[in-house]
Write an enzyme that holds these catalytic residues in place. Structure first.
Site, PDB file in Angstrom:
ATOM      1  N   LYS A  18       0.122   4.306  -0.160  1.00  0.00           N
ATOM      2  CA  LYS A  18      -0.465   5.492   0.473  1.00  0.00           C
ATOM      3  C   LYS A  18      -0.210   6.714  -0.428  1.00  0.00           C
ATOM      4  O   LYS A  18      -0.217   6.562  -1.642  1.00  0.00           O
ATOM      5  CB  LYS A  18       0.089   5.657   1.896  1.00  0.00           C
ATOM      6  CG  LYS A  18      -0.029   4.342   2.702  1.00  0.00           C
ATOM      7  CD  LYS A  18       0.256   4.470   4.159  1.00  0.00           C
ATOM      8  CE  LYS A  18       0.063   3.122   4.838  1.00  0.00           C
ATOM      9  NZ  LYS A  18       0.229   3.152   6.288  1.00  0.00           N
ATOM     10  N   GLU A  40      -5.022  -4.884  10.627  1.00  0.00           N
ATOM     11  CA  GLU A  40      -3.962  -3.902  10.814  1.00  0.00           C
ATOM     12  C   GLU A  40      -4.184  -3.171  12.146  1.00  0.00           C
ATOM     13  O   GLU A  40      -4.956  -2.205  12.205  1.00  0.00           O
ATOM     14  CB  GLU A  40      -3.970  -2.874   9.674  1.00  0.00           C
ATOM     15  CG  GLU A  40      -3.717  -3.475   8.310  1.00  0.00           C
ATOM     16  CD  GLU A  40      -3.147  -2.440   7.336  1.00  0.00           C
ATOM     17  OE1 GLU A  40      -2.106  -2.725   6.739  1.00  0.00           O
ATOM     18  OE2 GLU A  40      -3.733  -1.351   7.201  1.00  0.00           O
ATOM     19  N   GLU A  42      -6.386   4.705   8.103  1.00  0.00           N
ATOM     20  CA  GLU A  42      -6.178   6.136   7.800  1.00  0.00           C
ATOM     21  C   GLU A  42      -7.431   6.737   7.162  1.00  0.00           C
ATOM     22  O   GLU A  42      -7.752   7.895   7.376  1.00  0.00           O
ATOM     23  CB  GLU A  42      -4.937   6.285   6.899  1.00  0.00           C
ATOM     24  CG  GLU A  42      -3.659   6.017   7.689  1.00  0.00           C
ATOM     25  CD  GLU A  42      -2.536   5.370   6.911  1.00  0.00           C
ATOM     26  OE1 GLU A  42      -2.548   5.409   5.663  1.00  0.00           O
ATOM     27  OE2 GLU A  42      -1.628   4.807   7.553  1.00  0.00           O
ATOM     28  N   GLY A 102       3.069   2.121  10.828  1.00  0.00           N
ATOM     29  CA  GLY A 102       4.039   3.206  10.674  1.00  0.00           C
ATOM     30  C   GLY A 102       4.775   3.562  11.952  1.00  0.00           C
ATOM     31  O   GLY A 102       5.441   4.582  12.037  1.00  0.00           O
ATOM     32  N   SER A 152       3.947  -2.350  10.259  1.00  0.00           N
ATOM     33  CA  SER A 152       5.405  -2.422  10.434  1.00  0.00           C
ATOM     34  C   SER A 152       6.009  -3.774  10.038  1.00  0.00           C
ATOM     35  O   SER A 152       6.942  -4.255  10.687  1.00  0.00           O
ATOM     36  CB  SER A 152       5.797  -2.049  11.865  1.00  0.00           C
ATOM     37  OG  SER A 152       5.423  -0.715  12.140  1.00  0.00           O
ATOM     38  N   HIS A 183      -9.164   1.189   5.239  1.00  0.00           N
ATOM     39  CA  HIS A 183      -7.865   1.393   5.887  1.00  0.00           C
ATOM     40  C   HIS A 183      -8.046   2.323   7.085  1.00  0.00           C
ATOM     41  O   HIS A 183      -8.843   3.258   7.037  1.00  0.00           O
ATOM     42  CB  HIS A 183      -6.857   1.981   4.892  1.00  0.00           C
ATOM     43  CG  HIS A 183      -5.459   1.899   5.425  1.00  0.00           C
ATOM     44  ND1 HIS A 183      -4.984   2.810   6.336  1.00  0.00           N
ATOM     45  CD2 HIS A 183      -4.468   1.004   5.222  1.00  0.00           C
ATOM     46  CE1 HIS A 183      -3.741   2.471   6.668  1.00  0.00           C
ATOM     47  NE2 HIS A 183      -3.405   1.378   6.005  1.00  0.00           N
ATOM     48  N   GLY A 216       5.329   1.234   4.649  1.00  0.00           N
ATOM     49  CA  GLY A 216       6.665   1.813   4.459  1.00  0.00           C
ATOM     50  C   GLY A 216       7.631   0.927   3.679  1.00  0.00           C
ATOM     51  O   GLY A 216       8.276   1.397   2.721  1.00  0.00           O
ATOM     52  N   ASN A 225       0.866  -1.176   0.000  1.00  0.00           N
ATOM     53  CA  ASN A 225       0.000   0.000   0.000  1.00  0.00           C
ATOM     54  C   ASN A 225       0.905   1.228   0.000  1.00  0.00           C
ATOM     55  O   ASN A 225       1.538   1.531   1.007  1.00  0.00           O
ATOM     56  CB  ASN A 225      -0.890  -0.034   1.264  1.00  0.00           C
ATOM     57  CG  ASN A 225      -1.718   1.228   1.406  1.00  0.00           C
ATOM     58  OD1 ASN A 225      -1.788   2.051   0.489  1.00  0.00           O
ATOM     59  ND2 ASN A 225      -2.329   1.391   2.562  1.00  0.00           N
TER      60      ASN A 225
HETATM   61  P1  13P Z   1       3.459   0.204   7.661  1.00  0.00           P
HETATM   62  O1  13P Z   1       3.961  -1.072   7.043  1.00  0.00           O
HETATM   63  O2  13P Z   1       4.205   1.417   7.210  1.00  0.00           O
HETATM   64  O3  13P Z   1       3.367   0.088   9.164  1.00  0.00           O
HETATM   65  O4  13P Z   1       1.960   0.413   7.138  1.00  0.00           O
HETATM   66  C1  13P Z   1       1.056  -0.621   7.219  1.00  0.00           C
HETATM   67  C2  13P Z   1      -0.166  -0.223   6.470  1.00  0.00           C
HETATM   68  O5  13P Z   1      -0.880   0.673   6.878  1.00  0.00           O
HETATM   69  C3  13P Z   1      -0.456  -0.921   5.212  1.00  0.00           C
HETATM   70  O6  13P Z   1      -1.718  -0.617   4.768  1.00  0.00           O
END
Ligand code: 13P
Length: 249
Positions: A11, A166, A96, A172, A212, A94, A234, A9
């Site tokens: 983002k 998640e 976010e 993150g 993560s 998600h 990330g 992803n």
């Molecule tokens: P990270 O791998 O950066 O923690 O993000 C996970 C995520 O939100 C994937 O959708």
């Protein structure tokens, strides 16, 4: 059928040029694998990415879409628009989107319905906040998120659903759920789906872990019996790290 999946992803990262560079490097270095490899670029790169991956084993997904067919929804993108650029998988729910854009379970249920009506697959995300885990409410929260947005679906729809657990506190932050915490929650999710539908249906659903995931911890997390892969943030922005995670299976 239950599949192993590694999905990146992106983002709000990678402009058109960055996306094209990423995809060409990924295609050059990706060895044939039985793991399904998905990338989710921003809207502005979907057409180019979807053209670039043609004939390869990489699948392009969108990070969001609107539930309506069309109309006065400034700034939004519909299922038909995604399909018109070759995209048939969409990430929905998600954390976010839930946190910054107020997406509720009810709204997400509508989005899932729209995706299904268009024959699209949803990667449906959910997960508890840190306070929920601290207070021991993580299963109640996760159970409710799944029930509210997905349990109205007929059994046949589930072949178009991938679940992605998640935990918000692990996204993150560099703090990953331990492989045991991931396994415990994934087993709970599978059991919740089995109780509502059937054991067979629950066994066939892919449940991804996100939060993560890095090359250093992917192998151990993916080795757990109810973890069918990862939704990576990330580390999916770096081709080498993304490949190392794919190869962790
Ligand atoms: P990270 O791998 O950066 O923690 O993000 C996970 C995520 O939100 C994937 O959708």
């Amino acid at each position: 059928m239950r599949k192993q999946i590694v999905a990146g992803n992106w983002k709000m990262n990678n402009d058109y040029v960055d996306s094209e560079l990423f995809v060409s490097k990924l295609l050059k270095e990706l060895k044939h694998t039985t793991t399904e490899v998905i990338i989710a670029p921003p809207f502005t790169s979907l057409l180019a990415s979807s053209n670039s991956v043609k004939g390869s084993q990489v699948i392009v997904a969108a990070q969001n879409m609107h539930f309506a067919e069309n109309g006065a929804y400034t700034g939004e993108v519909s299922a038909a628009m995604l399909k018109s650029v070759g995209v048939k998988t969409v990430i929905l729910g998600h954390s976010e989107r839930r946190a910054y854009f107020n997406e509720s379970d009810d709204l997400l249920a509508k989005k899932v319905n729209t995706a299904l009506a268009h024959g699209m697959r949803s990667i449906f995300c959910f997960g508890e906040e840190l306070e929920d885990r601290k207070s021991g409410n993580e299963e109640a929260i996760v159970g409710a998120q799944i029930k509210n947005a997905l349990f109205h679906l007929p059994a046949a729809a589930w072949e178009h659903i991938v679940l992605a657990y998640e935990p918000v506190w692990a996204i993150g932050t560099g703090e990953t759920a331990s492989p045991e915490q991931a396994q415990d929650m994934h087993a709970f999710i599978r059991e919740t789906v089995a109780k509502k539908y059937s054991k067979k249906l629950a066994e066939d659903v892919s449940i991804l872990y996100g939060g993560s995931v890095k090359p250093a911890n992917a192998k151990e997390i993916f080795s757990k019996p109810d973890v069918d892969g990862g939704l990576i943030g990330g580390a999916a922005l770096d081709v080498e790290q993304f490949l190392a995670i794919i190869n962790a299976f």
